[in-house]
Design a protein around this motif. Structure first.
Motif, PDB file in Angstrom:
ATOM      1  N   PHE A 113       0.798  -1.229   0.000  1.00  0.00           N
ATOM      2  CA  PHE A 113       0.000   0.000   0.000  1.00  0.00           C
ATOM      3  C   PHE A 113       0.832   1.281   0.000  1.00  0.00           C
ATOM      4  N   PRO A 114       1.962   1.354   0.732  1.00  0.00           N
ATOM      5  CA  PRO A 114       2.758   2.590   0.677  1.00  0.00           C
ATOM      6  C   PRO A 114       3.178   2.988  -0.730  1.00  0.00           C
ATOM      7  N   ALA A 115       3.432   2.015  -1.601  1.00  0.00           N
ATOM      8  CA  ALA A 115       3.808   2.338  -2.982  1.00  0.00           C
ATOM      9  C   ALA A 115       2.656   3.024  -3.704  1.00  0.00           C
ATOM     10  N   THR A 116       1.439   2.507  -3.516  1.00  0.00           N
ATOM     11  CA  THR A 116       0.259   3.122  -4.133  1.00  0.00           C
ATOM     12  C   THR A 116      -0.025   4.487  -3.524  1.00  0.00           C
ATOM     13  N   LEU A 117       0.113   4.604  -2.224  1.00  0.00           N
ATOM     14  CA  LEU A 117      -0.142   5.877  -1.545  1.00  0.00           C
ATOM     15  C   LEU A 117       0.861   6.937  -1.990  1.00  0.00           C
ATOM     16  N   GLU A 118       2.120   6.562  -2.091  1.00  0.00           N
ATOM     17  CA  GLU A 118       3.148   7.503  -2.543  1.00  0.00           C
ATOM     18  C   GLU A 118       2.845   8.000  -3.951  1.00  0.00           C
ATOM     19  N   LEU A 119       2.504   7.074  -4.837  1.00  0.00           N
ATOM     20  CA  LEU A 119       2.160   7.448  -6.208  1.00  0.00           C
ATOM     21  C   LEU A 119       0.924   8.339  -6.234  1.00  0.00           C
ATOM     22  N   GLY A 120      -0.080   8.028  -5.420  1.00  0.00           N
ATOM     23  CA  GLY A 120      -1.300   8.816  -5.375  1.00  0.00           C
ATOM     24  C   GLY A 120      -1.058  10.230  -4.863  1.00  0.00           C
ATOM     25  N   ILE A 121      -0.215  10.366  -3.843  1.00  0.00           N
ATOM     26  CA  ILE A 121       0.078  11.689  -3.287  1.00  0.00           C
ATOM     27  C   ILE A 121       0.810  12.553  -4.313  1.00  0.00           C
ATOM     28  N   VAL A 122       1.810  11.966  -4.985  1.00  0.00           N
ATOM     29  CA  VAL A 122       2.562  12.722  -5.995  1.00  0.00           C
ATOM     30  C   VAL A 122       1.654  13.094  -7.165  1.00  0.00           C
ATOM     31  N   ALA A 123       0.776  12.164  -7.580  1.00  0.00           N
ATOM     32  CA  ALA A 123      -0.148  12.456  -8.681  1.00  0.00           C
ATOM     33  C   ALA A 123      -1.111  13.576  -8.301  1.00  0.00           C
ATOM     34  N   LEU A 124      -1.603  13.553  -7.057  1.00  0.00           N
ATOM     35  CA  LEU A 124      -2.514  14.611  -6.605  1.00  0.00           C
ATOM     36  C   LEU A 124      -1.782  15.950  -6.500  1.00  0.00           C
ATOM     37  N   PHE A 125      -0.543  15.914  -6.039  1.00  0.00           N
ATOM     38  CA  PHE A 125       0.270  17.135  -5.966  1.00  0.00           C
ATOM     39  C   PHE A 125       0.470  17.723  -7.363  1.00  0.00           C
ATOM     40  N   PHE A 126       0.754  16.859  -8.332  1.00  0.00           N
ATOM     41  CA  PHE A 126       0.894  17.292  -9.728  1.00  0.00           C
ATOM     42  C   PHE A 126      -0.405  17.921 -10.226  1.00  0.00           C
ATOM     43  N   ALA A 127      -1.532  17.307  -9.905  1.00  0.00           N
ATOM     44  CA  ALA A 127      -2.826  17.810 -10.365  1.00  0.00           C
ATOM     45  C   ALA A 127      -3.153  19.169  -9.754  1.00  0.00           C
ATOM     46  N   LEU A 128      -2.848  19.339  -8.463  1.00  0.00           N
ATOM     47  CA  LEU A 128      -3.201  20.589  -7.784  1.00  0.00           C
ATOM     48  C   LEU A 128      -2.280  21.741  -8.181  1.00  0.00           C
ATOM     49  N   THR A 129      -0.978  21.476  -8.256  1.00  0.00           N
ATOM     50  CA  THR A 129      -0.027  22.551  -8.550  1.00  0.00           C
ATOM     51  C   THR A 129      -0.202  23.094  -9.965  1.00  0.00           C
ATOM     52  N   ILE A 130      -0.764  22.301 -10.847  1.00  0.00           N
ATOM     53  CA  ILE A 130      -1.000  22.782 -12.211  1.00  0.00           C
ATOM     54  C   ILE A 130      -2.472  23.126 -12.426  1.00  0.00           C
ATOM     55  N   GLY A 131      -3.371  22.312 -11.899  1.00  0.00           N
ATOM     56  CA  GLY A 131      -4.798  22.506 -12.139  1.00  0.00           C
ATOM     57  C   GLY A 131      -5.358  23.781 -11.533  1.00  0.00           C
ATOM     58  N   ILE A 132      -4.996  24.087 -10.279  1.00  0.00           N
ATOM     59  CA  ILE A 132      -5.531  25.293  -9.633  1.00  0.00           C
ATOM     60  C   ILE A 132      -5.054  26.572 -10.333  1.00  0.00           C
ATOM     61  N   PRO A 133      -3.751  26.736 -10.618  1.00  0.00           N
ATOM     62  CA  PRO A 133      -3.333  27.938 -11.364  1.00  0.00           C
ATOM     63  C   PRO A 133      -3.991  28.052 -12.737  1.00  0.00           C
ATOM     64  N   LEU A 134      -4.149  26.936 -13.441  1.00  0.00           N
ATOM     65  CA  LEU A 134      -4.817  26.992 -14.747  1.00  0.00           C
ATOM     66  C   LEU A 134      -6.262  27.461 -14.597  1.00  0.00           C
ATOM     67  N   GLY A 135      -6.944  26.960 -13.580  1.00  0.00           N
ATOM     68  CA  GLY A 135      -8.325  27.370 -13.341  1.00  0.00           C
ATOM     69  C   GLY A 135      -8.432  28.839 -12.974  1.00  0.00           C
ATOM     70  N   ILE A 136      -7.471  29.335 -12.181  1.00  0.00           N
ATOM     71  CA  ILE A 136      -7.482  30.755 -11.796  1.00  0.00           C
ATOM     72  C   ILE A 136      -7.276  31.646 -13.018  1.00  0.00           C
TER      73      ILE A 136
END
Length: 338
Positions: A96-119
């Motif tokens: 599970f830590p491998a999946t959680l690590e991948l999920g956290i990094v993927a969510l970080f990627f989505a937020l750091t790019i998605g929120i500025p694009l939306g703004i």
């Protein structure tokens, strides 16, 4: 605790039972016999076949098998893998830590790019940038993960040679798992003394393509939701009042508008993280990522009933917990909900 949240806490139990029942029944509808897969040619001997079937408890009626599984699960025993003979819970904790690590990094990627694009899309409404970003987000939302992952591998791994194709870290590094998060474990003192930061950068490079593939759809959703929410907030009277005071547009957007626009976005972020966890099967399979997604898919191919039942139950419980947490956070952030 409000009555509504208390009811949601109680809903977790029947939801978990429903998920376990669906997982239990669906896997048994798929063609294939786990006993025959285990025995191979020896499965032609009916005596050997029946003995193996009885040893696995598969000779009992389905409702007795389910009752045995669910009662043991409530006591913390999720069974033993038919193939590996290891505890399902121990395998889940390891992977599970491998999946959680991948999920956290993927969510970080989505937020750091998605929120500025939306703004930017909201501030520049009906402009070229608005149309460009929203069209791009629609394309990103529509792309199948398996297709997008293969495109990324072909371009960046095969043609350009910039990123690894699969795995979590190079085979050159043998790291003792401490937390299960490779980015953290690669920074252990003894690892740095032996390899410097090479192991860390290797783990980081292995994360790039899987996190992009997994985070593209959440990125698109976050971008569109940020734009929509921010446009609604920008119509409010207090925003016009802030502008009339002579405050800079940057201050008005970041201090007043964005903070209120983030309330519905918080809900979307929580739901997206749940979808990232459940969407790990395709991503982990494409990139040979040793997490619970690939673990469950391998179990389906091998008809490993205990792993499938336990794995789906774990994932379902995680998603339900995330949704419950989002509800609690939403009531804290939004005064209207209180």
């Amino acid at each position: 605790m409000s009555k509504k949240l208390f009811i949601k806490f109680l809903d977790v139990i029947p939801t978990a039972i429903g998920i376990s029942l669906i997982a239990f029944l669906l896997i048994r509808l798929i063609p294939g016999d786990p006993v025959m897969l285990l025995l191979g040619e020896r499965g032609s001997d009916p005596i050997v076949y029946e003995k193996m079937k009885a040893s696995l408890g598969l000779d009992l009626p389905w409702y007795e098998q389910y009752w045995s599984f669910i009662t043991k699960a409530f006591s913390g025993d999720f069974g033993t893998s038919i193939i590996s003979k290891n505890s399902v819970w121990e395998e889940f904790k390891t992977l599970f830590p491998a999946t959680l690590e991948l999920g956290i990094v993927a969510l970080f990627f989505a937020l750091t790019i998605g929120i500025p694009l939306g703004i930017v899309a909201a501030v520049k409404r009906n402009s070229f940038l608005d149309y460009l970003f929203m069209t791009g987000s629609l394309v990103g939302y529509s792309m199948p993960i398996f297709w997008w992952g293969l495109i990324l591998i072909i371009v960046f791994s095969v043609n350009l040679g910039l990123t690894p194709v699969s795995g979590r870290i190079s085979v050159l590094y043998d790291i003792e798992p401490l937390t299960g998060f490779m980015l953290i474990d690669s920074l252990q003192k003894e690892v740095i003394e032996e390899n410097g930061f090479n192991a860390f950068f290797s783990a980081l490079k292995h994360l790039i393509l899987p996190s992009i593939a997994m985070g593209t759809i959440p990125l698109a959703v976050v971008a569109r939701m940020t734009r929509s929410s921010l446009l609604e907030v920008l119509k409010e009277d207090y925003i016009r009042t802030a502008k009339s005071k002579g405050l800079s547009p940057f201050y008005v957007i970041c201090k007043h508008a964005l903070r209120n626009a983030l309330v519905p976005i918080t809900t979307v972020i929580g739901l997206m993280f749940g979808s990232i966890i459940t969407g790990a099967i395709l991503t982990e399979t494409i990139f040979s990522w040793p997490g619970i997604g690939k673990w469950i898919l391998d179990a389906v191919n091998g008809r490993d009933y205990p792993v499938i039942q336990g794995g789906v139950l774990f994932i379902g419980f995680i998603v339900v917990t995330i949704n419950l947490t989002v509800d609690i956070l939403y009531s804290i952030i939004n005064p209207k909900m209180r």
